[in-house]
Enzyme design. Structure first.
Site, PDB file in Angstrom:
ATOM      1  N   ASN A  22       0.828  -1.199   0.000  1.00 64.11           N
ATOM      2  CA  ASN A  22       0.000   0.000   0.000  1.00 64.11           C
ATOM      3  C   ASN A  22       0.859   1.244   0.000  1.00 64.11           C
ATOM      4  O   ASN A  22       1.917   1.287   0.612  1.00 64.11           O
ATOM      5  CB  ASN A  22      -0.991  -0.008   1.179  1.00 64.11           C
ATOM      6  CG  ASN A  22      -0.414   0.577   2.453  1.00 64.11           C
ATOM      7  OD1 ASN A  22      -0.308   1.799   2.603  1.00 64.11           O
ATOM      8  ND2 ASN A  22      -0.003  -0.296   3.368  1.00 64.11           N
ATOM      9  N   ASN A  70       3.514   6.867  15.105  1.00 62.97           N
ATOM     10  CA  ASN A  70       3.969   6.186  13.891  1.00 62.97           C
ATOM     11  C   ASN A  70       5.274   6.852  13.459  1.00 62.97           C
ATOM     12  O   ASN A  70       5.258   7.905  12.835  1.00 62.97           O
ATOM     13  CB  ASN A  70       2.891   6.331  12.810  1.00 62.97           C
ATOM     14  CG  ASN A  70       3.325   5.787  11.464  1.00 62.97           C
ATOM     15  OD1 ASN A  70       4.411   5.226  11.330  1.00 62.97           O
ATOM     16  ND2 ASN A  70       2.488   5.960  10.469  1.00 62.97           N
ATOM     17  N   CYS A  78       7.733   7.782   9.295  1.00 68.23           N
ATOM     18  CA  CYS A  78       7.472   8.876   8.363  1.00 68.23           C
ATOM     19  C   CYS A  78       8.776   9.599   8.062  1.00 68.23           C
ATOM     20  O   CYS A  78       9.625   9.742   8.935  1.00 68.23           O
ATOM     21  CB  CYS A  78       6.509   9.891   8.974  1.00 68.23           C
ATOM     22  SG  CYS A  78       4.947   9.183   9.443  1.00 68.23           S
ATOM     23  N   ASN A  97       5.341  -2.179  11.646  1.00 70.78           N
ATOM     24  CA  ASN A  97       4.719  -1.473  10.537  1.00 70.78           C
ATOM     25  C   ASN A  97       5.072  -2.245   9.262  1.00 70.78           C
ATOM     26  O   ASN A  97       5.658  -3.318   9.326  1.00 70.78           O
ATOM     27  CB  ASN A  97       5.223  -0.030  10.502  1.00 70.78           C
ATOM     28  CG  ASN A  97       4.164   0.917   9.961  1.00 70.78           C
ATOM     29  OD1 ASN A  97       3.489   0.610   8.980  1.00 70.78           O
ATOM     30  ND2 ASN A  97       4.023   2.061  10.583  1.00 70.78           N
ATOM     31  N   GLY A 134      -4.412  -6.006  10.793  1.00 72.60           N
ATOM     32  CA  GLY A 134      -4.559  -4.966   9.775  1.00 72.60           C
ATOM     33  C   GLY A 134      -5.142  -5.502   8.494  1.00 72.60           C
ATOM     34  O   GLY A 134      -6.358  -5.493   8.281  1.00 72.60           O
TER      35      GLY A 134
HETATM   36  C1  LIG Z   1      -4.020  -0.114   3.744  1.00 77.54           C
HETATM   37  C2  LIG Z   1      -3.104   0.048   4.927  1.00 77.54           C
HETATM   38  C3  LIG Z   1      -2.977   1.306   5.531  1.00 77.54           C
HETATM   39  C4  LIG Z   1      -2.141   1.478   6.630  1.00 77.54           C
HETATM   40  N1  LIG Z   1      -2.058   2.718   7.204  1.00 77.54           N
HETATM   41  C5  LIG Z   1      -1.293   2.890   8.311  1.00 77.54           C
HETATM   42  C6  LIG Z   1      -1.251   4.149   8.975  1.00 77.54           C
HETATM   43  O1  LIG Z   1      -1.920   5.113   8.573  1.00 77.54           O
HETATM   44  N2  LIG Z   1      -0.448   4.276  10.068  1.00 77.54           N
HETATM   45  C7  LIG Z   1       0.284   3.229  10.552  1.00 77.54           C
HETATM   46  O2  LIG Z   1       0.974   3.401  11.561  1.00 77.54           O
HETATM   47  N3  LIG Z   1       0.246   2.018   9.964  1.00 77.54           N
HETATM   48  C8  LIG Z   1      -0.517   1.824   8.848  1.00 77.54           C
HETATM   49  N4  LIG Z   1      -0.565   0.574   8.250  1.00 77.54           N
HETATM   50  C9  LIG Z   1       0.231  -0.527   8.801  1.00 77.54           C
HETATM   51  C10 LIG Z   1      -0.629  -1.452   9.676  1.00 77.54           C
HETATM   52  O3  LIG Z   1      -1.155  -0.763  10.791  1.00 77.54           O
HETATM   53  C11 LIG Z   1       0.189  -2.657  10.174  1.00 77.54           C
HETATM   54  O4  LIG Z   1       1.259  -2.200  10.985  1.00 77.54           O
HETATM   55  C12 LIG Z   1       0.785  -3.494   9.051  1.00 77.54           C
HETATM   56  O5  LIG Z   1      -0.084  -3.522   7.950  1.00 77.54           O
HETATM   57  C13 LIG Z   1       1.104  -4.932   9.475  1.00 77.54           C
HETATM   58  O6  LIG Z   1      -0.029  -5.623   9.912  1.00 77.54           O
HETATM   59  P1  LIG Z   1      -0.938  -6.572   8.945  1.00 77.54           P
HETATM   60  O7  LIG Z   1      -0.002  -7.482   8.230  1.00 77.54           O
HETATM   61  O8  LIG Z   1      -1.897  -7.242   9.863  1.00 77.54           O
HETATM   62  O9  LIG Z   1      -1.599  -5.630   8.006  1.00 77.54           O
HETATM   63  C14 LIG Z   1      -1.396   0.373   7.139  1.00 77.54           C
HETATM   64  C15 LIG Z   1      -1.529  -0.885   6.525  1.00 77.54           C
HETATM   65  C16 LIG Z   1      -2.374  -1.065   5.444  1.00 77.54           C
HETATM   66  C17 LIG Z   1      -2.498  -2.430   4.818  1.00 77.54           C
END
Ligand SMILES: Cc1cc2nc3c(=O)[nH]c(=O)nc-3n(C[C@H](O)[C@H](O)[C@H](O)COP(=O)(O)O)c2cc1C
Ligand SMILES: Cc1cc2nc3c(=O)[nH]c(=O)nc-3n(C[C@H](O)[C@H](O)[C@H](O)COP(=O)(O)OP(=O)(O)OC[C@H]3O[C@@H](n4cnc5c(N)ncnc54)[C@H](O)[C@@H]3O)c2cc1C
Ligand code: FES
Lengths: 335, 317
Positions: free
Chosen positions: B77, B135, B138, B201, B278
């Site tokens: 993403n 977070n 960045c 992340n 997530g």
């Molecule tokens: C579509 C999408 C948007 C995300 N947006 C953020 C975000 O805005 N801030 C953040 O700290 N992590 C963001 N993440 C990371 C997730 O919170 C998570 O740390 C990461 O995807 C790993 O977990 P998962 O494999 O269960 O998705 C995002 C992940 C996805 C897939």
């Protein structure tokens, strides 16, 4: 205890449901299939209120298979029709849309999905048999807004797998008493139509005369004009050219409301022609989706300056919740 | 709180330092919206905690589409932190969050240290918000776009600055996995005052359209998430737990590719006190509740009474 929704409208309009496959039927075009799904209980109540243009997000795999979840993401498909009988002959008219008792909790409804087999998700779908179950989220998105006047002339313009939502729209328009509807249906070639044809009735030499030839439109008594890019069936040219030619000699249709669905390039051309003719035009758009329910921000479509102001972004709208239907005048076609 | 699973009752509550969750299953930032977007698909009163998408000082439109792309057992993403910005978040979203019945954590992102501090200060002391998740993945526009979280000194400076201005605020620091040794940045965050760590992340990745010979994503690179990253994430949690968090007494929120109770248990056994989901929430929002129930079933099957007994019980390492 359920969390109280901040939304005063507590009536459930969508959800996660399991649907049963009633039928998978190959259509005229290569690799195009009509899928008929049975939904019951709460799902039937939700789908009784579904609007043309809305879609479902199908899990194209067993969601309980965790070791190799392929394809991982759901796949979005437009609703091509909603029927009260398993033979898919009685479309839900939507006449009692605001009356939730139209479909009792014990009733069943049948959803039609028409899809083209192009990748892992649609291949998985094509291998499913009647009786098997499919997990879906829906109905999702906003849907088309029907014309205010039932005397309005309505032109439906569709290409490729953009046709299915227009079948549902034609059913609904007819069910609501609109009479003047014509569809302009296009594909690259004759083998690519996601529909069935009454070929015995088709007068090939009159491609610009509207005919009851495309069955999914003919079921609501909607006639259509067929166009192919390669000239292998109907008018030789794209849908906008066919529509322009149709207006010659059918001046009464110059003032019409236009509803379109298809690939981005086609929609852009439709929007431009509708603008030239000062026809109100709603377009049903596609975007790459990950969730389909408004949480991931994948599916953005750019709006003209000032057109997205009420939303969460000044520039973009989400195809999955603010769309997939947009006013063609608001979309930034040059982005 | 006790979730009945079969006949036996088990205690699923977890304490993340001073914040208590009814169960260990949380949402992951960016995959569950601002508040009630998922309400039609999952009962949000049954999750352990809710984490909002990242909030920045000014609203952000996000990156050009295409923004996501499915990969083998995962997805990329490049959303670009699209969000309404602090002001509108306070006016429009916080009133909704007041209606949440579970602890709420707001994820904070920024382009500069000053941005993070400003957002964190404004969000501190709001009753509906139990804590902030910082977070750190960045880019810092003031130092050539280097990501805060890859540099232990920058991580410490950032967390220290927020801690100084928000002494009472519960702070979770969300670590980036795009580092050589995650225990170094974990230690930096803990020493600078983190109350909890969340990891991981997404991993930076790229997919290429070979016909166009261009990146598929509008943002060129994207973050890889989903089942594909789980083994790496589990290993990172295991190391951070043993080498940093356990001795410091700082709880870990583990995430990365969790789809079912089995996956969540891996993280808990490796040392996570809670877990977040997530990518799989995008596919199957109801999994949040099923994972919670599945953890309960596991405890019953193994004659355990509390989920706390499981945290970090990994043997043979
Ligand atoms: C579509 C999408 C948007 C995300 N947006 C953020 C975000 O805005 N801030 C953040 O700290 N992590 C963001 N993440 C990371 C997730 O919170 C998570 O740390 C990461 O995807 C790993 O977990 P998962 O494999 O269960 O998705 C995002 C992940 C996805 C897939
Ligand atoms: C709102 C909406 C309604 C749709 N309605 C229909 C329908 O009624 N009938 C139908 O056949 N198809 C429809 N589609 C397209 C359908 O979702 C894709 O064909 C499907 O996801 C392909 O999945 P796959 O795994 O078979 O192929 P994949 O290998 O995933 O995709 C094959 C090709 O399709 C493209 N694609 C994948 N996902 C999407 C997407 N979400 N939007 C556009 N292109 C995509 C890919 O980039 C690739 O080029 C709709 C899409 C949207 C967004
Ligand atoms: S597809 Fe996730 S927000 Fe539209």
């Amino acid at each position: 205890m359920k969390n109280d929704a901040p939304n005063p409208d507590n009536f459930v309009r969508r959800g996660e449901f399991v649907a049963k496959i009633v039928e998978q039927r190959p259509l005229f075009g290569k690799n195009n299939i009509s899928l008929n799904l049975e939904v019951t209980d709460k799902a039937a109540v939700c789908f009784a209120k579904a609007k043309p243009g809305q879609f479902v997000n199908l899990a194209c795999r067993d969601l309980n298979e965790y070791r190799c979840p392929t394809p991982l993401l759901r796949r979005p498909f437009s609703i091509a029709g909603i029927f009260s009988d398993s033979a898919a002959s009685k479309p839900v008219s939507g006449n009692d849309l605001e009356n939730s008792s139209q479909v009792g909790s014990s009733e069943k409804l049948y959803l039609q999905i028409i899809y083209s087999v192009i990748g892992p998700g649609t291949n998985w779908l094509a291998q499913r048999n009647p009786g098997e179950q499919i997990n879906l989220l829906g109905p999702l998105g906003n849907g088309f807004t029907l014309p205010e006047s039932k005397d309005a002339k309505v032109i439906l313009v569709g290409g490729g797998v953009g046709l299915p939502p227009l079948y549902f729209l034609a059913d609904r328009l007819a069910g609501q008493g609109y009479r003047d509807i014509v569809a302009v249906a296009g594909a690259r070639g004759r083998e690519e139509f996601a529909c069935e044809f009454a070929l015995d009735k088709y007068e090939e030499e009159k491609p610009l005369e509207k005919q009851l030839v495309l069955q999914q439109f003919a079921r609501s008594n909607t006639s259509s004009i067929i166009a192919t890019d390669d000239g292998s069936m109907g008018y030789h040219g794209n849908v906008v050219e066919a529509w322009r030619e149709f207006l010659v000699g059918n001046e009464g249709w110059a003032e019409a409301e236009v509803f379109a669905c298809g690939p981005g390039g086609m929609l852009k051309a439709v929007a431009a022609f509708a603008r030239e003719k000062v026809n109100p035009c709603q377009v049903c758009m596609e975007a790459y989706m990950a969730c389909g329910i408004g949480v991931c921000q994948s599916c953005v479509v750019a709006m003209k300056a000032g057109a997205a102001d009420e939303g969460e972004s000044k520039k973009y709208k989400l195809t999955c919740v603010n769309g997939p239907v947009f006013d063609a005048e608001k979309v930034d076609w040059n982005s | 709180m006790v979730e009945a699973s079969g006949k036996k009752q088990v205690d699923l509550t977890v304490e993340l330092g001073r914040v208590r969750l009814a169960n260990p299953v949380m949402t992951a930032s960016g995959t569950c919206g601002y508040a009630f977007e998922l309400k039609d698909f999952v009962d949000l009163s049954r999750i352990g905690g809710f984490v909002t998408k990242s909030i920045t000082l000014e609203g952000r439109e996000g990156n050009l589409p295409q923004r996501t792309f499915e990969t083998a057992s995962g997805m990329l993403n490049s959303i670009g932190l699209a969000n309404v910005g602090l002001e509108r978040f306070l006016a429009e979203k916080v009133p909704l969050l007041e209606k949440m019945t579970v602890p709420v954590f707001v994820n904070v992102a920024g382009r500069s240290l000053e941005d993070y501090v400003a957002v964190s200060e404004k969000l501190s002391g709001i009753e509906a918000i139990s804590g902030l998740e910082i977070n750190v993945s960045c880019p810092n526009v003031k130092v050539g776009g280097i990501t805060f979280g890859v540099d232990p000194a920058a991580t410490a400076e950032l967390v220290g600055a927020i801690r100084k201005r928000c002494p009472e605020t519960y702070l979770i620091v969300k670590l980036t996995p795009n580092v050589t040794d995650i225990t170094v940045t974990a230690r930096a965050a803990v020493e600078a005052g983190a109350d909890a760590l969340s990891l991981v992340n997404t991993f930076t990745g790229m997919a290429i359209d070979v016909e166009k010979r261009q990146p598929v994503l509008g943002g060129r690179t994207g973050g890889l998430s989903g089942p594909a990253i789980r083994p790496i994430a589990v290993h990172m949690v295991s190391r951070v737990y043993r080498e940093v968090a356990q001795t410091a007494g700082v709880p870990i929120i583990g995430m990365g590719g969790i789809c079912c109770a089995h996956d969540a248990l891996e993280f808990i056994i490796a040392g996570a006190s809670a877990v977040a989901v997530g990518t799989n929430v995008l596919v199957d929002p109801g999994c949040l509740v099923r994972i919670m129930e599945g953890i309960g079933d596991y405890l019953v099957a193994h004659d355990m009474k509390t989920v706390k007994e499981l945290v970090g019980c990994l043997e043979g390492v």
